[in-house]
Each structure stands twice: as structure tokens, then as C-alpha cells.
Design a protein around this motif. Structure first.
Motif, PDB file in Angstrom:
ATOM      1  N   ARG A  67     -72.333   9.064  21.559  1.00  0.00           N
ATOM      2  CA  ARG A  67     -72.131   7.913  22.419  1.00  0.00           C
ATOM      3  C   ARG A  67     -70.777   8.005  23.116  1.00  0.00           C
ATOM      4  O   ARG A  67     -69.760   8.313  22.508  1.00  0.00           O
ATOM      5  N   THR A  68     -70.754   7.738  24.414  1.00  0.00           N
ATOM      6  CA  THR A  68     -69.514   7.752  25.189  1.00  0.00           C
ATOM      7  C   THR A  68     -69.037   6.328  25.416  1.00  0.00           C
ATOM      8  O   THR A  68     -69.820   5.480  25.872  1.00  0.00           O
ATOM      9  N   SER A  69     -67.789   6.064  25.088  1.00  0.00           N
ATOM     10  CA  SER A  69     -67.263   4.714  25.270  1.00  0.00           C
ATOM     11  C   SER A  69     -66.969   4.462  26.738  1.00  0.00           C
ATOM     12  O   SER A  69     -66.658   5.388  27.493  1.00  0.00           O
ATOM     13  N   THR A  70     -67.098   3.202  27.145  1.00  0.00           N
ATOM     14  CA  THR A  70     -66.795   2.810  28.521  1.00  0.00           C
ATOM     15  C   THR A  70     -65.579   1.909  28.528  1.00  0.00           C
ATOM     16  O   THR A  70     -65.429   1.040  27.664  1.00  0.00           O
ATOM     17  N   MET A  95     -55.828 -12.941  36.425  1.00  0.00           N
ATOM     18  CA  MET A  95     -55.652 -12.483  35.061  1.00  0.00           C
ATOM     19  C   MET A  95     -56.528 -11.248  34.893  1.00  0.00           C
ATOM     20  O   MET A  95     -57.759 -11.317  35.005  1.00  0.00           O
ATOM     21  N   LEU A  96     -55.899 -10.107  34.663  1.00  0.00           N
ATOM     22  CA  LEU A  96     -56.626  -8.864  34.487  1.00  0.00           C
ATOM     23  C   LEU A  96     -57.011  -8.675  33.025  1.00  0.00           C
ATOM     24  O   LEU A  96     -56.245  -9.023  32.121  1.00  0.00           O
ATOM     25  N   GLY A  97     -58.183  -8.123  32.801  1.00  0.00           N
ATOM     26  CA  GLY A  97     -58.628  -7.808  31.453  1.00  0.00           C
ATOM     27  C   GLY A  97     -59.022  -6.352  31.334  1.00  0.00           C
ATOM     28  O   GLY A  97     -59.583  -5.771  32.275  1.00  0.00           O
ATOM     29  N   TRP A  98     -58.704  -5.744  30.203  1.00  0.00           N
ATOM     30  CA  TRP A  98     -59.096  -4.363  29.909  1.00  0.00           C
ATOM     31  C   TRP A  98     -60.191  -4.404  28.851  1.00  0.00           C
ATOM     32  O   TRP A  98     -60.004  -4.979  27.782  1.00  0.00           O
ATOM     33  N   PHE A  99     -61.312  -3.810  29.176  1.00  0.00           N
ATOM     34  CA  PHE A  99     -62.477  -3.855  28.310  1.00  0.00           C
ATOM     35  C   PHE A  99     -62.802  -2.464  27.784  1.00  0.00           C
ATOM     36  O   PHE A  99     -62.816  -1.483  28.546  1.00  0.00           O
ATOM     37  N   ALA A 100     -63.059  -2.377  26.488  1.00  0.00           N
ATOM     38  CA  ALA A 100     -63.550  -1.153  25.863  1.00  0.00           C
ATOM     39  C   ALA A 100     -64.925  -1.466  25.288  1.00  0.00           C
ATOM     40  O   ALA A 100     -65.051  -2.323  24.394  1.00  0.00           O
ATOM     41  N   ASP A 101     -65.935  -0.811  25.816  1.00  0.00           N
ATOM     42  CA  ASP A 101     -67.316  -1.089  25.414  1.00  0.00           C
ATOM     43  C   ASP A 101     -67.630  -2.575  25.537  1.00  0.00           C
ATOM     44  O   ASP A 101     -68.208  -3.189  24.620  1.00  0.00           O
ATOM     45  N   ASP A 102     -67.219  -3.142  26.666  1.00  0.00           N
ATOM     46  CA  ASP A 102     -67.493  -4.550  26.999  1.00  0.00           C
ATOM     47  C   ASP A 102     -66.770  -5.548  26.088  1.00  0.00           C
ATOM     48  O   ASP A 102     -67.077  -6.741  26.116  1.00  0.00           O
ATOM     49  N   VAL A 103     -65.800  -5.093  25.318  1.00  0.00           N
ATOM     50  CA  VAL A 103     -65.002  -5.975  24.462  1.00  0.00           C
ATOM     51  C   VAL A 103     -63.610  -6.092  25.065  1.00  0.00           C
ATOM     52  O   VAL A 103     -62.945  -5.078  25.334  1.00  0.00           O
ATOM     53  N   LEU A 104     -63.149  -7.311  25.293  1.00  0.00           N
ATOM     54  CA  LEU A 104     -61.813  -7.535  25.844  1.00  0.00           C
ATOM     55  C   LEU A 104     -60.758  -7.160  24.806  1.00  0.00           C
ATOM     56  O   LEU A 104     -60.727  -7.730  23.718  1.00  0.00           O
ATOM     57  N   THR A 105     -59.904  -6.201  25.155  1.00  0.00           N
ATOM     58  CA  THR A 105     -58.908  -5.728  24.197  1.00  0.00           C
ATOM     59  C   THR A 105     -57.475  -5.887  24.673  1.00  0.00           C
ATOM     60  O   THR A 105     -56.541  -5.736  23.883  1.00  0.00           O
ATOM     61  N   SER A 106     -57.261  -6.163  25.980  1.00  0.00           N
ATOM     62  CA  SER A 106     -55.913  -6.328  26.518  1.00  0.00           C
ATOM     63  C   SER A 106     -56.001  -7.208  27.766  1.00  0.00           C
ATOM     64  O   SER A 106     -57.031  -7.206  28.453  1.00  0.00           O
ATOM     65  N   VAL A 107     -54.912  -7.957  28.050  1.00  0.00           N
ATOM     66  CA  VAL A 107     -54.881  -8.787  29.251  1.00  0.00           C
ATOM     67  C   VAL A 107     -53.533  -8.623  29.950  1.00  0.00           C
ATOM     68  O   VAL A 107     -52.557  -8.161  29.356  1.00  0.00           O
TER      69      VAL A 107
END
Length: 280
Positions: A2-5, A51-63
Motif C-alpha cells: 500500500r502506498t500512502s497519500t 488555514m492549511l492542513g496536511w493530510f496523510a492517508d486522509d488523516v489531518l496531521t498538521s496545520v
């Protein structure tokens, strides 16, 4: 395999639950970002930016707040690099970058290549927290500033801003700065010792979210600096905030301002984190 997005996108009110869960990791250090969400609902027109969000596999991990100032929160190094790419493509230059030391300095290492030198880089700012009664007896003269006292408080606010930031806010912000001071007074967020129509000491709440707040604009008239009075005056502010608003109070201070740092520690504040600020 599986490749993470991973991706950056602008947040909206639909992201509020995930946003609050992320920032709950440090309610005190993230109080500005939590406050902005409470006030604006993460809607860009109210944010005065985005407000910018960083998503890893559709999970918000940083803003990262991107408006008149830039403030990252709970940001991974990979997210900081991605935020920098997005911010660098914009046409506007904010007034400052502020937040956790590692985040700010990494972000600035990218943006400096695009924007050129900063007016001032403040790489070490102890972030202090007090969530108990102060360690010294408060100065009972400290009180909320009244609405009709804006003409008394405002010159002290201008002096503080000019001393701290290095520019006159009336030049850079025009009437908006006075309007902001008036708003803080109306909210009951401005505190001072005023004698004979003169401000001897002042401080304001800059941001508040459930259970915690951050104070700003701590200023004392020059002739009283170094007298040992700052800690009791600050204790007076803390007691008023704890009585009327929230149990925890934070602030951050430039590491080179040793006198102020000592006064805050004497009042009972303790080290919670280390921030940095870049003034642009």
C-alpha cells in the motif's frame, strides 16, 4: 504494498472535529490556533486568510494558519516543507511567522530564499505557563481597563508595540490597531495599573480557548523597570484571568530579555515549550 497519500489543502468548517482533536495534543501551546477556529469556524472570509492542513492517508496531521501572520501547529517536518511550498507561491507577505521553535525556523529556512532577509529573527523564546495560583502576592491595583479609558491605555499600547516590534503600529496598521485595542477593552481582556491618568503597567489577553489563554503586550513604564514590581503586577493579571475566564495563563518572552524572564518565573510561570518568531 500500500502506498500512502499525502496532501495539503485549505481547511473548512467540515474539518473542525479533526482540527480540534489534533490541537488537543497541547491545548496551551496551540491556544492561538484553537482561538482562531472558535472565532472563525475555519471559514476563510473570517480568517482573513486560510488555514492549511496536511493530510496523510486522509488523516489531518498538521496545520498552519496563513494570514496576516503564519502559525504552524503540531506540524511534522514533512508538513512544514509542504506548507512552505504552498505559502511561497502566494503574492502577499505576512507580518510574522510564530510558533514552536523547530517549526518556525524550518519554515523560515525555506521562505527566506523567496522573500529575502527578515527584519528580525528571534530564534529562542521560552513559552511559559501558569495554571496554579501565582507564587507572589498580587498587586491589587491591577484591574480591567474601562471602555472610556481607551485614550489613556492606547499610547502605552503604541509604545509597547514600537519597543517590541520595532515599528510604530499607527504607521503599519493605521486605525486598525486602535480598533483592536478598543476590542480588547470591550471584551474585558485589557488590564492595567492606572494612576493619575497614566498607565504604569499593562497586559492583554491575545487569545483564549477552552481552559487556557495567552497574554501579550506586557509593558511597564520605563522608570519602574527593575524595581521588582513586575512579578506582583503580573500576578494581579493572572488572578483576574483565573477568577473571570480560564485557569491557565501562558506567554512567551525573548530569551535575551532576562529581566522580564526572571520576573515571569518569580510570578510562578514555568517553562512549557520554546517558541521562535520571525518579523517580516
Amino acid at each position: 504494498m500500500r502506498t500512502s497519500t499525502m496532501a495539503v489543502r485549505v481547511l473548512s468548517s467540515a474539518d473542525l472535529p479533526a482540527y480540534h482533536r489534533l490541537l488537543a495534543a497541547d491545548p496551551h501551546g496551540n491556544v492561538f490556533l484553537r482561538h482562531r477556529a472558535d472565532v472563525t469556524g475555519l471559514e476563510s472570509p473570517w480568517l482573513g486568510g486560510r488555514m492549511l492542513g496536511w493530510f496523510a492517508d486522509d488523516v489531518l496531521t498538521s496545520v498552519c494558519h496563513h494570514g496576516a501572520n503564519i502559525v504552524p501547529g503540531e506540524a511534522t517536518p514533512q508538513a512544514i516543507d509542504a506548507f512552505a511550498q504552498v505559502i511561497a507561491t502566494g503574492t502577499s507577505r505576512p507580518a510574522s511567522i510564530a510558533g514552536r521553535q523547530a517549526d518556525v525556523l524550518r519554515l523560515w529556512s525555506h521562505l527566506e530564499r523567496v522573500w529575502g532577509p527578515a527584519r528580525s529573527v528571534r530564534p529562542e523564546q521560552p513559552f511559559l505557563l501558569l495554571d496554579t495560583a501565582p507564587a507572589v502576592a498580587p498587586d491589587l491595583r491591577v484591574r480591567p481597563v474601562l471602555v472610556d479609558e481607551i485614550d489613556v491605555l492606547y499610547p502605552a499600547c503604541v509604545r509597547m508595540f514600537t519597543e517590541e516590534v520595532g515599528v510604530n503600529p499607527e504607521t503599519t496598521h493605521g486605525s486598525l490597531y486602535r480598533a483592536r485595542v478598543a476590542q480588547l477593552i470591550a471584551q474585558g481582556w485589557a488590564f492595567a495599573v492606572i494612576e493619575d491618568g497614566r498607565v504604569l503597567f499593562k497586559a492583554e489577553i491575545g487569545a483564549m480557548a477552552a481552559g487556557t489563554c495567552q497574554i501579550q503586550g506586557v509593558w511597564m513604564t520605563p522608570e519602574l523597570r527593575g524595581t521588582g514590581w513586575a512579578a506582583p503586577a503580573l500576578a494581579g493579571v493572572v488572578n483576574l484571568i483565573r477568577d473571570q475566564f480560564v485557569p491557565a495563563v501562558s506567554l512567551y518572552v525573548n530569551a535575551h530579555n532576562e529581566r522580564a524572564h526572571r520576573a515571569y518565573l518569580r510570578a510562578g510561570f514555568r517553562h512549557h515549550d520554546t517558541f521562535a518568531t520571525v518579523l517580516l
